[in-house]
Every structure is written in C-alpha cells, then in structure tokens.
Design a protein around this motif. Structure first.
Motif, PDB file in Angstrom:
ATOM      1  N   GLN A 175       0.834  -1.205   0.000  1.00  0.00           N
ATOM      2  CA  GLN A 175       0.000   0.000   0.000  1.00  0.00           C
ATOM      3  C   GLN A 175       0.871   1.260   0.000  1.00  0.00           C
ATOM      4  O   GLN A 175       2.023   1.243   0.407  1.00  0.00           O
ATOM      5  CB  GLN A 175      -0.913  -0.009   1.224  1.00  0.00           C
ATOM      6  N   GLU A 176       0.261   2.360  -0.470  1.00  0.00           N
ATOM      7  CA  GLU A 176       0.978   3.638  -0.486  1.00  0.00           C
ATOM      8  C   GLU A 176       1.366   4.059   0.928  1.00  0.00           C
ATOM      9  O   GLU A 176       2.457   4.563   1.161  1.00  0.00           O
ATOM     10  CB  GLU A 176       0.114   4.714  -1.145  1.00  0.00           C
ATOM     11  N   SER A 177       0.441   3.882   1.860  1.00  0.00           N
ATOM     12  CA  SER A 177       0.715   4.144   3.275  1.00  0.00           C
ATOM     13  C   SER A 177      -0.319   3.403   4.103  1.00  0.00           C
ATOM     14  O   SER A 177      -1.380   3.023   3.598  1.00  0.00           O
ATOM     15  CB  SER A 177       0.685   5.647   3.587  1.00  0.00           C
ATOM     16  N   VAL A 178      -0.003   3.226   5.364  1.00  0.00           N
ATOM     17  CA  VAL A 178      -0.881   2.489   6.274  1.00  0.00           C
ATOM     18  C   VAL A 178      -1.055   3.289   7.559  1.00  0.00           C
ATOM     19  O   VAL A 178      -0.068   3.782   8.127  1.00  0.00           O
ATOM     20  CB  VAL A 178      -0.291   1.099   6.616  1.00  0.00           C
ATOM     21  N   GLU A 179      -2.297   3.425   8.011  1.00  0.00           N
ATOM     22  CA  GLU A 179      -2.543   3.998   9.337  1.00  0.00           C
ATOM     23  C   GLU A 179      -2.392   2.823  10.299  1.00  0.00           C
ATOM     24  O   GLU A 179      -3.279   1.985  10.424  1.00  0.00           O
ATOM     25  CB  GLU A 179      -3.943   4.616   9.405  1.00  0.00           C
ATOM     26  N   VAL A 180      -1.265   2.796  10.977  1.00  0.00           N
ATOM     27  CA  VAL A 180      -0.833   1.590  11.677  1.00  0.00           C
ATOM     28  C   VAL A 180      -1.771   1.193  12.808  1.00  0.00           C
ATOM     29  O   VAL A 180      -2.068   0.007  12.986  1.00  0.00           O
ATOM     30  CB  VAL A 180       0.614   1.763  12.193  1.00  0.00           C
ATOM     31  N   LYS A 181      -2.258   2.148  13.590  1.00  0.00           N
ATOM     32  CA  LYS A 181      -3.108   1.801  14.737  1.00  0.00           C
ATOM     33  C   LYS A 181      -4.371   1.061  14.265  1.00  0.00           C
ATOM     34  O   LYS A 181      -4.695  -0.024  14.759  1.00  0.00           O
ATOM     35  CB  LYS A 181      -3.486   3.071  15.506  1.00  0.00           C
ATOM     36  N   GLY A 182      -5.075   1.630  13.308  1.00  0.00           N
ATOM     37  CA  GLY A 182      -6.309   1.001  12.823  1.00  0.00           C
ATOM     38  C   GLY A 182      -6.047  -0.339  12.161  1.00  0.00           C
ATOM     39  O   GLY A 182      -6.780  -1.307  12.368  1.00  0.00           O
ATOM     40  N   ALA A 183      -4.988  -0.393  11.359  1.00  0.00           N
ATOM     41  CA  ALA A 183      -4.659  -1.645  10.668  1.00  0.00           C
ATOM     42  C   ALA A 183      -4.233  -2.721  11.662  1.00  0.00           C
ATOM     43  O   ALA A 183      -4.539  -3.912  11.480  1.00  0.00           O
ATOM     44  CB  ALA A 183      -3.554  -1.390   9.641  1.00  0.00           C
ATOM     45  N   VAL A 288      -9.698  -6.761  24.885  1.00  0.00           N
ATOM     46  CA  VAL A 288      -8.403  -6.799  25.581  1.00  0.00           C
ATOM     47  C   VAL A 288      -7.325  -7.505  24.767  1.00  0.00           C
ATOM     48  O   VAL A 288      -6.132  -7.313  25.027  1.00  0.00           O
ATOM     49  CB  VAL A 288      -8.529  -7.455  26.972  1.00  0.00           C
ATOM     50  N   THR A 289      -7.715  -8.315  23.780  1.00  0.00           N
ATOM     51  CA  THR A 289      -6.725  -9.001  22.952  1.00  0.00           C
ATOM     52  C   THR A 289      -6.444  -8.257  21.649  1.00  0.00           C
ATOM     53  O   THR A 289      -5.754  -8.789  20.773  1.00  0.00           O
ATOM     54  CB  THR A 289      -7.190 -10.434  22.611  1.00  0.00           C
ATOM     55  N   SER A 290      -6.941  -7.041  21.530  1.00  0.00           N
ATOM     56  CA  SER A 290      -6.727  -6.303  20.278  1.00  0.00           C
ATOM     57  C   SER A 290      -6.295  -4.861  20.509  1.00  0.00           C
ATOM     58  O   SER A 290      -5.165  -4.489  20.187  1.00  0.00           O
ATOM     59  CB  SER A 290      -7.995  -6.338  19.421  1.00  0.00           C
ATOM     60  N   GLU A 291      -7.147  -4.036  21.091  1.00  0.00           N
ATOM     61  CA  GLU A 291      -6.889  -2.598  21.163  1.00  0.00           C
ATOM     62  C   GLU A 291      -5.591  -2.244  21.891  1.00  0.00           C
ATOM     63  O   GLU A 291      -4.769  -1.483  21.356  1.00  0.00           O
ATOM     64  CB  GLU A 291      -8.082  -1.900  21.800  1.00  0.00           C
ATOM     65  N   PRO A 292      -5.337  -2.758  23.102  1.00  0.00           N
ATOM     66  CA  PRO A 292      -4.087  -2.387  23.774  1.00  0.00           C
ATOM     67  C   PRO A 292      -2.835  -2.805  23.000  1.00  0.00           C
ATOM     68  O   PRO A 292      -1.852  -2.068  22.968  1.00  0.00           O
ATOM     69  CB  PRO A 292      -4.182  -3.122  25.119  1.00  0.00           C
ATOM     70  N   ILE A 293      -2.880  -3.996  22.382  1.00  0.00           N
ATOM     71  CA  ILE A 293      -1.723  -4.472  21.609  1.00  0.00           C
ATOM     72  C   ILE A 293      -1.510  -3.583  20.394  1.00  0.00           C
ATOM     73  O   ILE A 293      -0.382  -3.197  20.069  1.00  0.00           O
ATOM     74  CB  ILE A 293      -1.913  -5.940  21.180  1.00  0.00           C
ATOM     75  N   ALA A 294      -2.602  -3.225  19.726  1.00  0.00           N
ATOM     76  CA  ALA A 294      -2.504  -2.385  18.530  1.00  0.00           C
ATOM     77  C   ALA A 294      -1.950  -1.002  18.858  1.00  0.00           C
ATOM     78  O   ALA A 294      -1.137  -0.442  18.113  1.00  0.00           O
ATOM     79  CB  ALA A 294      -3.884  -2.257  17.879  1.00  0.00           C
ATOM     80  N   THR A 295      -2.372  -0.438  19.983  1.00  0.00           N
ATOM     81  CA  THR A 295      -1.848   0.866  20.399  1.00  0.00           C
ATOM     82  C   THR A 295      -0.348   0.787  20.637  1.00  0.00           C
ATOM     83  O   THR A 295       0.417   1.684  20.242  1.00  0.00           O
ATOM     84  CB  THR A 295      -2.561   1.339  21.684  1.00  0.00           C
ATOM     85  N   THR A 296       0.108  -0.286  21.276  1.00  0.00           N
ATOM     86  CA  THR A 296       1.533  -0.455  21.548  1.00  0.00           C
ATOM     87  C   THR A 296       2.319  -0.619  20.254  1.00  0.00           C
ATOM     88  O   THR A 296       3.417  -0.064  20.103  1.00  0.00           O
ATOM     89  CB  THR A 296       1.753  -1.673  22.465  1.00  0.00           C
ATOM     90  N   MET A 297       1.775  -1.376  19.309  1.00  0.00           N
ATOM     91  CA  MET A 297       2.443  -1.540  18.019  1.00  0.00           C
ATOM     92  C   MET A 297       2.612  -0.197  17.315  1.00  0.00           C
ATOM     93  O   MET A 297       3.690   0.122  16.795  1.00  0.00           O
ATOM     94  CB  MET A 297       1.627  -2.486  17.129  1.00  0.00           C
ATOM     95  N   ALA A 298       1.541   0.601  17.294  1.00  0.00           N
ATOM     96  CA  ALA A 298       1.595   1.895  16.615  1.00  0.00           C
ATOM     97  C   ALA A 298       2.605   2.825  17.270  1.00  0.00           C
ATOM     98  O   ALA A 298       3.394   3.497  16.588  1.00  0.00           O
ATOM     99  CB  ALA A 298       0.205   2.530  16.614  1.00  0.00           C
ATOM    100  N   PHE A 299       2.615   2.853  18.589  1.00  0.00           N
ATOM    101  CA  PHE A 299       3.538   3.716  19.309  1.00  0.00           C
ATOM    102  C   PHE A 299       4.979   3.250  19.109  1.00  0.00           C
ATOM    103  O   PHE A 299       5.907   4.066  19.005  1.00  0.00           O
ATOM    104  CB  PHE A 299       3.165   3.733  20.790  1.00  0.00           C
ATOM    105  N   ALA A 300       5.172   1.932  19.038  1.00  0.00           N
ATOM    106  CA  ALA A 300       6.514   1.388  18.789  1.00  0.00           C
ATOM    107  C   ALA A 300       7.021   1.810  17.411  1.00  0.00           C
ATOM    108  O   ALA A 300       8.214   2.143  17.249  1.00  0.00           O
ATOM    109  CB  ALA A 300       6.493  -0.136  18.900  1.00  0.00           C
TER     110      ALA A 300
END
Length: 480
Positions: A175-183, A288-300
């Motif tokens: 993809q041209e770009s990815v919004e990491v948190k949502g993806a 709990v098995t999605s949102e917190p992990i996704a936030t950490t991935m995006a911030f990383a």
C-alpha cells in the motif's frame, strides 16, 4: 374608611406574598449553601487526604479530560501531585475519588482485593463490560488461559502469530501508506476472533475490527447518553458488536452436534451460564486481545523511527537469531522468543511511556488509613499508573525512550512502579500473550522491513493516550 381598609388589606396581602417569596429565596439559598458545604467537606471518620471536590455534580471531570499534547503526566495529575503530594482527593462526575501515586500504598492495596477493596469501573465501563459473579469471571479467566496462556503460546500459537504478522506486513508494504493503529487493530482482533469463534465472524455483515477502533475513547467519557456524545457513540458500537456476537452464539447453541476446539465451544460445554454472559465475555475478550496491543504496536513504530540507535540494536538482536539457524524458513521457536532480551526491554519501555489506561480503579470496602489520612468506605480509589510509570525517583529522565534502563531496574521497583497489565490478583490474563505478539511483530518488522512516517504523528493525553491524526507510515521491504 372602607376604601382605606380595602387598600390596607391589599397591601398586607402583597407584603405576605413578598415575605413568602423572600423566605423561599432565603431557604433555597440556605439549602444551596449547605449542599455546597457538604460537597466540599465530605464526611470522614478521620482526616481526608488534601484536595478539592470541584463543582457540585460534575466535580473536576472537565479538568481531568483536558487534553495535553505530550506523553508527560496529564496536567490534572501533574498540578495536583505537586500541590497535594502523592495521595489526594477529588470528585469525578459525582463520584468521590482518592487518587494515589504512592508506590508502597498502591502495592499494598492491589493485594487487598476482596478484603479492603474491590474492583470498580466507570459508568461507561459498567455498561459496556457488564459485571458478573466472581465465580463466573474466575471460570472465564481459567478457560481463557487455556487458549491464550503460556502453554498454548508455547505449543501452537507462536507459529500462527508469525504467519499472520508476515502476511499482514506483506499486505501493508503493497500500500501507499498504512494507518498503523487502525490496521493493527484489524490484525489483532481477527487473530483473536479465530481463537475464540473459529471462522464464525468472517461472514459478519459489519467488520468487528472497524467497530472496535472507535470504542476505547468512549470508555472514559462523561456518561451523557445523548446523540452526538462520545458516550452515546460508544454504547452504539457496543450494541452493534453485541448483535453480531449474539448471532454467532445463538447459531452455535442451535447446533450442539457441531464440534469445535475454540474458546466459545469450551465455555458452552463447561459452564452453566446464561447466553448474555457468554456474549459479554466474548465482547470483553476481543477488546483486551486487540486494542491495547494495537496501540503499543503503533507507538513502537513511531518511537523506533525516531530513535535509530534503539532500532539498530533491536535489529541486531533479531538478525543474530536468524544467523543461528540452519534453515531461515524455520518458524520462531519458544527458546528464540525467550532469548529476545533487548526486545522485551523495548516492549517494556513502550508500555511504560504509553500508559493506555489512566489508572486502576478500586472501591473501599471499609475505612482505610494511609499516611495519617483516612479513605472513607465507599469511595473510589484511582491508582494512577501513569504517575508510577513516569516517576522520576524510579525512572531517571522518565520521558526519554531508553530501553537500556531496564538492564538495571530491580524487580521490586518494577513490581511497584510498572503495571501495564495491572497487578496483584487482577493482573490481565493476557499479559504474556500480548508480549509474545508484540515480540513476534517486532521480529518480522525489523528483519524484513523499513518504514517512514508520511502523515500524522500527533499524540494527545486526555487522559488516555490517543493519536488524533493517526500514524501513517510507508512500509517497504528490505532489499538487502
């Protein structure tokens, strides 16, 4: 004479009405004054911690949710901790609250569940994540660990996680770009959904991942259930997701002959509980098995892009793992995961800085003495984890992204000042699951890809951390 008498009666009547009006106003003023006095000076069998109760009815919630464009402590906490010390009182939307950033007291308190305190939730949390009997909750926790805990991670989940991460990053690189948190929410929630429901959600009319993207912000909103408010939007998302999950559960209950090895099947088989509780439990597990992990991935993503020295050492650790293999196509093994020392330091540091939740909440079951003060029975206690994570007495230069600091942090300090997954008897059952998912994600990311931010990057605390413009990255495969 009659005219004079008549005029006098009229004047007297008017004076009576005037006196009644003045008396009513005076009584109302006295009542309001008394109410405000009681609001500002709550009853206590001792001395209350210092602080302010704010305005009647709303307390200090407006100050609490005031946004800040920094990863530092929210202004509400920073100002009051400086003024009152590590323990102070406030009021949030009508609830009297004690806020504590005292490491020793917090450590003690989190081991008193069912004795001095019990868990408490905001009005929105209570509506979205319905409370259940303790026995049912414990049974759900036990079954969850059978599917998301240490043993399934070792035996079967590790290669499955790696497969989904590899496929996801490959798609992102196209993809041209990815919004990491949502993806990342879509990736993590789809993976968890397969463990919980097998493939039963794949044909749902609405995509669960899309709905969960907007859920977290509403969980700490002011509880006004009116169209247009964040609280209302949160409850509407909850209603839609519950409808999808209800359909899945009802179909499973209607086909008892259908055999599955997923979590839903085990809950139905092993627990004599109502359908609504099953649906609600599934809703919470997906969150709990999605949102917190996704936030950490995006911030990383953001932090690693901004700190090349950290990225260099992280990449070296993972390339060393590959060099030790005879076959590069071999999936990650558990001993390789356990060897990721610096990776786990990076994960700890991201978790320390992001502080997804504003704190851990408890309710006092009896009067609790602390540091010469008394926390009254029935009051809410907010353990301000963000203040613990950014405590300069325990973490030197606390706003710096410095994974190397974890080499020298003592276990006792980590136990009392680092609580990304809670603490005590209520620590999140998915703590190890989250760490493994994050470690595998970083392994594939740094060995196969490079990335550059192309849009967004703004961070707001209000009081949870949010990314209002998203983190949009261009991800490309390494050529060497």
């Amino acid at each position: 004479m009659e005219t004079f008498y008549s005029s006098f009666k009229e004047l007297a009547a008017k004076m009576d009405l005037s006196m009644i009006g003045l008396s009513s106003v005076a009584l109302l003023a006295i009542y309001i004054t008394h109410y405000i006095y009681k609001w500002r000076n709550p009853k206590c069998n001792g001395v209350l911690p210092p602080g302010s109760m704010g305005f009647p009815l709303i307390g200090e919630i407006l100050q609490l949710v005031l946004p800040s464009s920094s990863i530092d402590l929210p202004p509400f906490l920073k100002e009051r901790l400086k003024r009152y010390g590590p323990i102070f009182r406030t009021n949030v939307a009508g609830w009297p609250v004690i806020v504590t950033a005292d490491p020793e007291f917090n450590y003690f308190l989190l081991r008193q569940d069912g004795k001095l305190v019990d868990p408490w939730s905001t009005a929105t949390f209570t509506q979205v994540f319905d409370k259940a009997k303790k026995s049912s909750t414990n049974n759900i926790r036990s079954l969850t660990l059978k599917h998301f805990g240490l043993e399934p991670l070792k035996e079967k989940l590790l290669p499955k996680m790696e497969d989904v991460v590899r496929e996801t990053l490959r798609r992102w690189s196209d993809q041209e770009s990815v919004e990491v948190k949502g993806a990342a929410i879509e990736m993590t929630i789809n993976f968890a959904a397969k463990l919980i429901f097998s493939g039963d959600l794949e044909n749902a009319q609405l995509k669960i991942g899309e709905l969960y993207k907007d859920l977290v912000e509403g969980l700490i909103s002011f509880p006004i259930n009116f169209p247009g408010t964040t609280h209302y939007k949160c409850l509407q998302i909850h209603k839609k997701v519950r409808g999808i999950l209800k359909d899945v559960v009802e179909k499973r209950l209607a086909a008892p002959e259908r055999t599955q090895e997923d979590l839903l099947a085990h809950i139905i088989q092993e627990m004599n509980i109502g359908k609504d509780f099953v649906i609600q439990s599934m809703f919470g597990l997906l969150f709990v098995t999605s949102e917190p992990i996704a936030t950490t991935m995006a911030f990383a993503f953001k932090l690693l892009a901004e700190h090349p020295a950290v990225l260099e050492e992280l990449t070296a650790e993972h390339e060393a793992i590959l060099k030790e293999r005879n076959n590069l196509d071999t999936p990650l093994a558990w001993n390789e995961y356990k060897s990721m020392t610096f990776t786990l330091q990076v994960i700890n540091e991201v978790l320390r800085l992001q502080n997804t939740a504003p704190g851990l909440f408890r309710r006092a079951l009896k009067d609790i003495p602390v540091n010469g003060y008394t926390i009254p029975k029935g009051w809410v206690i907010m353990i301000a984890t963000v203040a613990l994570h950014l405590n300069s007495n325990q973490f030197e230069d606390p706003l710096a992204f410095n994974p190397w600091r974890w080499k020298n942090i003592q276990p006792s300090v980590a136990a009392k000042c680092f609580m990304p997954f809670g603490s005590g008897m209520k620590q999140c059952a998915g703590a190890e699951y989250s760490r493994v998912f994050l470690a595998i994600f970083l392994h594939v990311l740094v060995t196969k890809y490079r990335w550059t931010m192309v849009k967004g990057g703004k961070i707001i605390r209000a009081p949870i951390i949010r990314f209002p413009d998203g983190f949009h990255f261009k991800i490309s495969e390494k050529t060497n």
